[in-house]
Design a protein around this motif. Structure first.
Motif, PDB file in Angstrom:
ATOM      1  N   CYS A  41       0.856  -1.189   0.000  1.00 23.89           N
ATOM      2  CA  CYS A  41       0.000   0.000   0.000  1.00 23.89           C
ATOM      3  C   CYS A  41       0.892   1.238   0.000  1.00 23.89           C
ATOM      4  N   PRO A  42       0.805   2.083  -1.022  1.00 27.93           N
ATOM      5  CA  PRO A  42       1.680   3.259  -1.087  1.00 27.93           C
ATOM      6  C   PRO A  42       1.347   4.282   0.006  1.00 27.93           C
ATOM      7  N   ALA A  43       2.346   5.019   0.424  1.00 31.08           N
ATOM      8  CA  ALA A  43       2.147   6.080   1.419  1.00 31.08           C
ATOM      9  C   ALA A  43       1.126   7.085   0.898  1.00 31.08           C
ATOM     10  N   GLY A  44       0.213   7.499   1.763  1.00 35.13           N
ATOM     11  CA  GLY A  44      -0.794   8.479   1.408  1.00 35.13           C
ATOM     12  C   GLY A  44      -2.122   7.882   0.976  1.00 35.13           C
ATOM     13  N   TRP A  45      -2.246   6.573   1.002  1.00 35.80           N
ATOM     14  CA  TRP A  45      -3.450   5.898   0.523  1.00 35.80           C
ATOM     15  C   TRP A  45      -4.076   5.042   1.627  1.00 35.80           C
ATOM     16  N   PHE A  46      -5.363   4.733   1.456  1.00 36.79           N
ATOM     17  CA  PHE A  46      -6.046   3.708   2.241  1.00 36.79           C
ATOM     18  C   PHE A  46      -6.234   2.539   1.295  1.00 36.79           C
ATOM     19  N   CYS A  47      -5.816   1.350   1.710  1.00 35.53           N
ATOM     20  CA  CYS A  47      -5.856   0.187   0.830  1.00 35.53           C
ATOM     21  C   CYS A  47      -6.663  -0.941   1.449  1.00 35.53           C
ATOM     22  N   VAL A  48      -7.344  -1.677   0.585  1.00 36.30           N
ATOM     23  CA  VAL A  48      -8.044  -2.891   0.986  1.00 36.30           C
ATOM     24  C   VAL A  48      -7.632  -4.013   0.039  1.00 36.30           C
ATOM     25  N   TRP A  49      -7.702  -5.247   0.539  1.00 42.59           N
ATOM     26  CA  TRP A  49      -7.386  -6.432  -0.242  1.00 42.59           C
ATOM     27  C   TRP A  49      -8.569  -7.385  -0.163  1.00 42.59           C
ATOM     28  N   SER A  50      -8.802  -8.093  -1.243  1.00 42.33           N
ATOM     29  CA  SER A  50      -9.934  -9.015  -1.286  1.00 42.33           C
ATOM     30  C   SER A  50      -9.746 -10.201  -0.351  1.00 42.33           C
ATOM     31  N   GLY A  51      -8.507 -10.586  -0.062  1.00 43.71           N
ATOM     32  CA  GLY A  51      -8.251 -11.749   0.789  1.00 43.71           C
ATOM     33  C   GLY A  51      -7.655 -11.393   2.133  1.00 43.71           C
ATOM     34  N   GLN A  52      -7.589 -12.396   2.985  1.00 46.24           N
ATOM     35  CA  GLN A  52      -6.957 -12.214   4.290  1.00 46.24           C
ATOM     36  C   GLN A  52      -5.448 -12.073   4.132  1.00 46.24           C
ATOM     37  N   ASN A  53      -4.821 -11.487   5.122  1.00 45.85           N
ATOM     38  CA  ASN A  53      -3.367 -11.345   5.169  1.00 45.85           C
ATOM     39  C   ASN A  53      -2.817 -10.616   3.949  1.00 45.85           C
ATOM     40  N   LEU A  68     -17.924   4.915  -3.730  1.00 45.96           N
ATOM     41  CA  LEU A  68     -16.889   3.927  -4.019  1.00 45.96           C
ATOM     42  C   LEU A  68     -17.463   2.635  -4.591  1.00 45.96           C
ATOM     43  N   THR A  69     -18.740   2.627  -4.912  1.00 48.37           N
ATOM     44  CA  THR A  69     -19.391   1.378  -5.325  1.00 48.37           C
ATOM     45  C   THR A  69     -18.899   0.851  -6.669  1.00 48.37           C
ATOM     46  N   GLN A  70     -18.284   1.689  -7.511  1.00 49.29           N
ATOM     47  CA  GLN A  70     -17.784   1.193  -8.794  1.00 49.29           C
ATOM     48  C   GLN A  70     -16.483   0.407  -8.646  1.00 49.29           C
ATOM     49  N   PHE A  71     -15.901   0.394  -7.452  1.00 47.85           N
ATOM     50  CA  PHE A  71     -14.650  -0.324  -7.212  1.00 47.85           C
ATOM     51  C   PHE A  71     -14.955  -1.622  -6.473  1.00 47.85           C
ATOM     52  N   SER A  72     -14.848  -2.736  -7.182  1.00 49.61           N
ATOM     53  CA  SER A  72     -15.324  -4.019  -6.669  1.00 49.61           C
ATOM     54  C   SER A  72     -14.674  -4.446  -5.356  1.00 49.61           C
ATOM     55  N   VAL A  73     -13.395  -4.216  -5.180  1.00 53.75           N
ATOM     56  CA  VAL A  73     -12.735  -4.696  -3.965  1.00 53.75           C
ATOM     57  C   VAL A  73     -13.255  -3.957  -2.736  1.00 53.75           C
ATOM     58  N   PHE A  74     -13.649  -2.678  -2.882  1.00 55.82           N
ATOM     59  CA  PHE A  74     -14.238  -1.955  -1.744  1.00 55.82           C
ATOM     60  C   PHE A  74     -15.599  -2.525  -1.353  1.00 55.82           C
ATOM     61  N   GLN A  75     -16.169  -3.373  -2.191  1.00 50.51           N
ATOM     62  CA  GLN A  75     -17.473  -3.958  -1.895  1.00 50.51           C
ATOM     63  C   GLN A  75     -17.374  -5.353  -1.280  1.00 50.51           C
ATOM     64  N   TYR A 117     -17.337  -3.982   3.482  1.00 55.19           N
ATOM     65  CA  TYR A 117     -17.478  -3.057   2.360  1.00 55.19           C
ATOM     66  C   TYR A 117     -17.483  -1.624   2.868  1.00 55.19           C
ATOM     67  N   ILE A 118     -17.151  -0.718   1.968  1.00 56.12           N
ATOM     68  CA  ILE A 118     -17.171   0.723   2.225  1.00 56.12           C
ATOM     69  C   ILE A 118     -17.808   1.371   1.004  1.00 56.12           C
ATOM     70  N   LYS A 119     -18.778   2.247   1.219  1.00 53.29           N
ATOM     71  CA  LYS A 119     -19.485   2.890   0.103  1.00 53.29           C
ATOM     72  C   LYS A 119     -19.008   4.316  -0.169  1.00 53.29           C
ATOM     73  N   SER A 120     -18.441   5.005   0.843  1.00 54.96           N
ATOM     74  CA  SER A 120     -17.898   6.355   0.650  1.00 54.96           C
ATOM     75  C   SER A 120     -16.895   6.627   1.769  1.00 54.96           C
ATOM     76  N   ASN A 121     -16.082   7.682   1.591  1.00 51.16           N
ATOM     77  CA  ASN A 121     -15.064   7.982   2.602  1.00 51.16           C
ATOM     78  C   ASN A 121     -14.710   9.458   2.660  1.00 51.16           C
ATOM     79  N   LYS A 122     -14.154   9.845   3.778  1.00 50.31           N
ATOM     80  CA  LYS A 122     -13.533  11.156   3.995  1.00 50.31           C
ATOM     81  C   LYS A 122     -12.262  10.920   4.807  1.00 50.31           C
ATOM     82  N   TRP A 123     -11.430  11.940   4.909  1.00 47.38           N
ATOM     83  CA  TRP A 123     -10.246  11.910   5.761  1.00 47.38           C
ATOM     84  C   TRP A 123     -10.483  12.878   6.910  1.00 47.38           C
TER      85      TRP A 123
END
Length: 127
Positions: A41-53, A68-75, A117-123
């Motif tokens: 995960c690059p610095a400055g980002w929030f990252c999710v992965w489809s699998g564990q670990n 964020l619904t158009q991004f499948s991994v966030f769902q 899942y996450i549908k929207s975000n803010k910082w």
């Protein structure tokens, strides 16, 4: 709603404060390779992965995003890492900053067997 209680308890119970980072929205499409570590995960980002670990497809997001619904991994993800530079990550269970929400502190990373899942975000809580 499919948001698991475990994610809501972990992420929502850590920090519950308001605030908004002013800046451009941005989300990157899922990577095609299978990342094998949170350090992918690059610095400055929030990252999710489809699998564990931190395995499977990775999706990353920067900025504020009303949908964020158009991004499948966030769902449907099992691992996450807030590698933000100076802010905590505030997630919402509905688009346009609606539904339940929680805050994931900068530097926090974990995974579990749940499907989240996450549908929207803010910082928030920017230093």
């Amino acid at each position: 709603m499919r948001l698991t209680r475990k994610f809501a308890a972990v992420a929502g119970g850590i920090v519950l404060t308001g605030g908004l980072l002013v800046g451009g929205a941005g989300a990157a499409s899922a990577t095609q390779a299978a990342p094998q570590a949170a350090s992918d995960c690059p610095a400055g980002w929030f990252c999710v992965w489809s699998g564990q670990n931190y395995t499977g497809h990775m999706q990353k997001v920067a900025g504020t995003n009303a949908d964020l619904t158009q991004f499948s991994v966030f769902q449907d993800f099992q691992s996450w890492y807030n590698h933000g530079n100076s802010c905590d990550f505030k997630w919402y269970s509905a688009t346009n900053y609606g539904g339940s929400s929680g805050v994931i502190p900068r530097g926090y990373k974990t995974y579990d067997s749940g499907h989240h899942y996450i549908k929207s975000n803010k910082w928030t809580n920017c230093s």
